[in-house]
Every structure is written in C-alpha cells, then in structure tokens.
Design an enzyme around this catalytic site. Structure first.
Site, short mmCIF file in Angstrom:
data_model
loop_
_atom_site.label_atom_id
_atom_site.label_comp_id
_atom_site.label_asym_id
_atom_site.label_seq_id
_atom_site.Cartn_x
_atom_site.Cartn_y
_atom_site.Cartn_z
N PRO A 12 0.79 -1.24 0.00
CA PRO A 12 0.00 0.00 0.00
C PRO A 12 0.82 1.29 0.00
CG PRO A 12 0.03 -0.96 2.18
CD PRO A 12 0.81 -1.90 1.32
N CYS A 13 1.50 1.55 -1.10
CA CYS A 13 2.28 2.77 -1.20
C CYS A 13 1.37 4.01 -1.25
CB CYS A 13 3.20 2.74 -2.42
SG CYS A 13 2.33 2.60 -3.98
#
Lengths: 163, 188
Positions: free
Chosen positions: B157-158
C-alpha cells in the site's frame, strides 16, 4: 562463469505475432488432419526450449523450423518404412478441407513429394528465404532452390498455370 | 512474384487454432478496476506485478527479471483478482498474498517489503516518517522515489504514504487513483 544472459522478449509476444503463421504452415505441411496437432506440438517444444535460447534473433524462423521438424516427426511416425521422397501424399480428408480457400491449390500441394511440399510451403506460406528453408530442412540453400523450382514446375503442370 | 507464387503465399486455412500452454513461469492478465486497468502477474504462486504500467513494458521487464516464459493466462490470477476486487469494494482490509519483489532494486525492496507493517488500513503516513522507520531518516526523497516505482501497487500500500504537508504528491496510477484508495479506506 555463467554465460551472459540473452534478453529474450516475453513468450506471449511470440505467440501473438506468429501463432497464425505457425498454424497455417502446420496445416500446409501436415494437412488438415494432423496440422493442428503439429502446431500445438511445435509450440510446446518452443515453450520448453525458450529460456535456453542462445540468441533472440530470427525467432520467427526458429518457430517455423520447429514446426517443420514436428511435421516431419508426425510423417515419419505414420510411415516408418518408406523413404522420405516416396512417402504417399498426406491425409487430406479433414472435415472442412473441401471448404478451404483455393482448394485446387491445396490439393496440388498436398500431392507433392514431402521434401518439395516442405520446401515450397516454408518458402511461400512461411515466407522464409532459401537459407531459412535450408536450415529447417537440414539441407543447403542450393538444394532448397532446386526443391522449390521442381515443386513450382509440378504445380504449374497440375494446375494448368503457364508462368 | 508471379501468380502461382502469390497464390501460394496467400494459402491459408480457416479456423486456425491458437496453441495452449501449461502454466507459464510468469502468468499475467489485464484486469479492469475502478482505478484503471492493472496488469497482474504471478510467478511461483507469488505476486510479481500489480501495476498500472503498459503491457509491453511490464512483460518485457518480467521476461528479463524472472523468466522469458511469460504468458497471458488469467486462471493463475483468479485469487489475486478476487482479493483485489474485494479490497476495491471495501470488503477486504488486508491481502492474503505472497509477494515477490523481483522487479524492484535492493533499495526499493527495503522500502516496499515491510510496507504493510509500516502502514495501516485507513491511515496515512509520510515519506519522512517511513524513512525513519526503515532507519534511513535522511532518505525521505529516495523513499518517495522507491514508492513511486512500486511494482506491486495496492497490494503493497504505497498509496498510504503522503507528503508531510498532507499533499498526496504522486501515484503511479495517477492522483485520482490515490484519492480513490484513500477515500475508500477512510469510509470502509
């Protein structure tokens, strides 16, 4: 030391670009009955061998060569006793063969001796030059030229084409 | 080329059959989502790509980094697609998927591999804070670049990492996609 890694394109790119040519060539080499099987076998062989390829050049002729070898294997398996050039014509009584485009030409090509049929099919359906045809048939470009011109002469006679 | 030769070169048969293959070393599919078309790829049961990159670029990178036996095969991606769809519908908060960062550089791996542990669903963190947590306190900018190169978007989850000012700054799938994901997480 490990050999330098060749940068091969994703196999899907080969399939997308060449599967129709391979299928067409396989049908022309092995006839409507065995053609699809030959194409499938050729792709399986290519898929297995692909990561070990030493060069990313001429991948199309590499695929067509494998297809020609698979067609030869099928032919030999069917008729283990007869020498190549005396092999009888391939089976053409496929379900749809009569409905294929240019049925007269298909018929005439199918009746050619195997080496001539292979050479002429690789040359025109496969669009290979005589070096490519020779490589696929384990022969010389000069022999390929001779096979193709003999085949053309036979076809002209059979089809009544005067060119 | 004479008439006979051109007839030969056009010789074809109808209903040509495309070949079928065993499962490829790298299987991929293109998956349409509310945030755009994503290229999903697995190798040895691990996710190697979940990306907004174009098919040609991504498959060439996968061929080079993992194996040239790359094929479009949707079936091995069924589980990845299902989990992604659940997540994008707000019905899933965590992915149960193994990831392989074969497409990442060593520094990108350092930044990306523990991202699920350094972030949490519905919350954002900053490039600077993440840099501190991976013991590279001065590398906030490099961390930002590494996140921008994330080959396994959404699953890693950048999108939960933003600028210290609160600005979204950037996202491989576009800022609208980042906004969509953060909104989704804050609502669900």
């Amino acid at each position: 030391m490990a050999p330098e890694k060749v940068s091969l394109p994703p196999f899907q790119a080969l399939v997308d670009a060449h599967w129709r040519d391979v299928a067409r060539l396989a049908r022309a080499l092995a006839g409507p009955v065995d053609g699809d099987d030959v194409a499938q076998r050729a792709w399986e062989k290519a898929f297995a061998a692909y990561p070990g390829l030493a060069s990313a050049k001429n991948l199309r002729s590499w695929l067509l060569t494998i297809t020609a070898r698979c067609a030869t294997d099928v032919h030999r398996a069917r008729r283990p006793q007869s020498p190549l050039d005396e092999a009888p014509p391939i089976a053409v009584d496929g379900p749809d063969a009569a409905n294929w485009p240019d049925p007269d030409l298909w018929q005439a090509v199918n009746e050619l001796p195997e080496r001539q049929r292979f050479a002429i099919t690789l040359k025109y359906v496969g669009d290979l030059d005589h070096h490519g045809v020779a490589a696929a048939l384990d022969t010389t470009p000069a022999a390929s030229r001779r096979l193709v011109s003999d085949a053309l002469a036979t076809l002209r006679t059979k089809l009544g084409v005067h060119l | 080329m004479n008439d006979l030769e051109s007839r030969l070169s056009r010789l074809t048969a109808p209903d040509l059959k495309p070949p079928v293959f065993p499962t490829a070393d790298v299987a991929y599919t293109l998956h349409d989502t509310p945030i755009g078309t994503m290229l999903l790829a697995v190798a040895n049961g691990r996710v190697v790509a979940s990306s907004f990159g174009d098919e040609e670029t991504m498959t060439n990178r996968l061929a080079k980094a993992v194996s040239p036996r790359v094929l479009r095969q949707p079936r091995p991606l069924d589980d990845v697609r299902r989990q992604l769809d659940e997540y994008l519908a707000g019905r899933r908060h965590e992915f149960e998927l193994d990831v392989d960062l074969a497409l990442a550089t060593p520094f990108q791996r350092l930044v990306l591999s523990d991202l699920p542990a350094h972030t949490s669903y519905g919350r954002t963190t900053t490039y600077g804070r993440l840099a501190g947590e991976i013991h590279k306190p001065k590398a906030a900018r490099a961390v930002g670049t590494a996140l921008g190169a994330n080959p396994v978007c959404v699953v890693l989850p950048c999108h939960r990492v933003i600028g210290s000012s609160g600005a979204l700054t950037g996202y491989a799938g576009g800022l609208d996609a980042k906004r969509f994901l953060l909104n989704l997480e804050s609502k669900s």
